[in-house]
Design an enzyme around this catalytic site. Structure first.
Site, PDB file in Angstrom:
ATOM      1  CE1 TYR A 106      -8.783   7.999 -15.308  1.00 31.28           C
ATOM      2  CE2 TYR A 106      -6.617   8.928 -15.632  1.00 31.28           C
ATOM      3  CZ  TYR A 106      -7.940   9.082 -15.272  1.00 31.28           C
ATOM      4  OH  TYR A 106      -8.403  10.318 -14.881  1.00 31.28           O
ATOM      5  CG  ASN A 159      -9.262  12.947 -11.259  1.00 29.48           C
ATOM      6  OD1 ASN A 159      -9.245  14.156 -11.019  1.00 29.48           O
ATOM      7  ND2 ASN A 159      -9.844  12.075 -10.452  1.00 29.48           N
ATOM      8  CG  ASP A 205      -1.781   1.134   1.427  1.00 25.01           C
ATOM      9  OD1 ASP A 205      -1.695   2.095   0.626  1.00 25.01           O
ATOM     10  OD2 ASP A 205      -2.598   1.104   2.367  1.00 25.01           O
ATOM     11  CB  ILE A 206       1.462   3.933  -2.465  1.00 20.47           C
ATOM     12  CG1 ILE A 206       2.703   4.758  -2.808  1.00 20.47           C
ATOM     13  CG2 ILE A 206       0.193   4.783  -2.505  1.00 20.47           C
ATOM     14  CD1 ILE A 206       2.786   5.195  -4.245  1.00 20.47           C
ATOM     15  N   GLY A 232      -9.644   4.120  -6.153  1.00 20.54           N
ATOM     16  CA  GLY A 232      -8.307   3.568  -6.343  1.00 20.54           C
ATOM     17  C   GLY A 232      -7.271   4.202  -5.438  1.00 20.54           C
ATOM     18  CB  VAL A 233      -3.632   4.584  -5.893  1.00 24.35           C
ATOM     19  CG1 VAL A 233      -3.428   5.465  -7.101  1.00 24.35           C
ATOM     20  CG2 VAL A 233      -2.470   4.697  -4.925  1.00 24.35           C
ATOM     21  CG  ASP A 234      -6.910  10.535  -6.694  1.00 29.76           C
ATOM     22  OD1 ASP A 234      -6.400  11.194  -5.784  1.00 29.76           O
ATOM     23  OD2 ASP A 234      -7.474  11.054  -7.680  1.00 29.76           O
ATOM     24  CB  SER A 277      -2.308   5.002 -16.622  1.00 26.41           C
ATOM     25  OG  SER A 277      -2.348   6.406 -16.745  1.00 26.41           O
ATOM     26  N   GLY A 321      -5.025   1.130 -13.397  1.00 28.81           N
ATOM     27  CA  GLY A 321      -6.272   0.724 -12.759  1.00 28.81           C
ATOM     28  C   GLY A 321      -7.433   1.066 -13.661  1.00 28.81           C
TER      29      GLY A 321
END
Ligand code: ADP
Length: 167
Positions: free
Chosen positions: A121, A24, A10-11, A32-34, A117, A119
């Site tokens: 995207y 985005n 996990d980042i 997601g990660v965002d 990108s 995920g």
């Protein structure tokens, strides 16, 4: 000389100077990660994002990192995959390069990237990995000590491991 490192995880829990977000164009957060990064960083980071007039695909902007361990978040906007003929590969390289440049401008020694990108995207990870890793390889002679790719799933980790082997 910087090292390029791969890890699965996990980042948001990484102990690095800068964390790269897969943002985005609206910098409005999302899934997601965002979403994970904004949830962990807290509302101050979203407030900083709202002060920008968005961010173009292939570019990145810097904020502080709120409650994360890191000092900075670089919100990098990767391309939506449209089949590969719309400049997606160049845009993916550009957003990684931009994040590295932001790190160097701010005196960071370590930076962690997600699989931008790859995920929702839809960028095929087997094509994205060598591109992302080639940017890291080019930055290995910079002042950075570590360029870390944090892959959420085991298949994503192995895609990057194959990419690293083939560089
Ligand atoms: P994009 O819109 O750029 O495709 P996503 O967030 O949908 O961004 O996915 C990018 C990558 O981030 C995917 O490989 C996804 O599995 C991964 N991911 C999701 N959550 C995390 C997390 N907490 N840490 C690291 N990677 C994550």
């Amino acid at each position: 000389m910087a090292k390029t490192i791969l890890t699965q995880g996990d980042i948001t829990t990484q102990r690095v100077d800068a964390i790269v977000n897969a943002a985005n164009e609206g910098l409005l957060g999302g899934g997601g990660v965002d979403g994970a990064i904004h949830r962990s960083a807290g509302p101050s980071v979203m407030q900083e994002c709202q002060a920008f007039d968005g961010c173009e695909t292939g570019d990145a902007v810097a904020t502080s990192a709120g409650d994360l361990f890191a000092d900075h978040i670089f919100h990098a906007v990767g391309p939506v995959w449209l089949g590969g003929l719309e400049g997606e590969e160049a845009a993916l390289v550009r957003c990684h390069t931009r994040a590295i440049d932001l790190a160097l401008e701010r005196g960071c020694r370590s930076i962690a990237f997600p699989a931008i990108s790859c995920g929702v995207y839809g960028f095929p990870i087997n094509r994205a990995a060598p591109l992302a890793l080639s940017v890291a390889r080019s930055a290995e002679r910079s002042a950075l000590d570590e360029i870390r790719f944090v892959l959420f799933s085991e298949p994503d980790y192995f895609a990057f491991a194959r990419g690293l082997d083939s560089l």
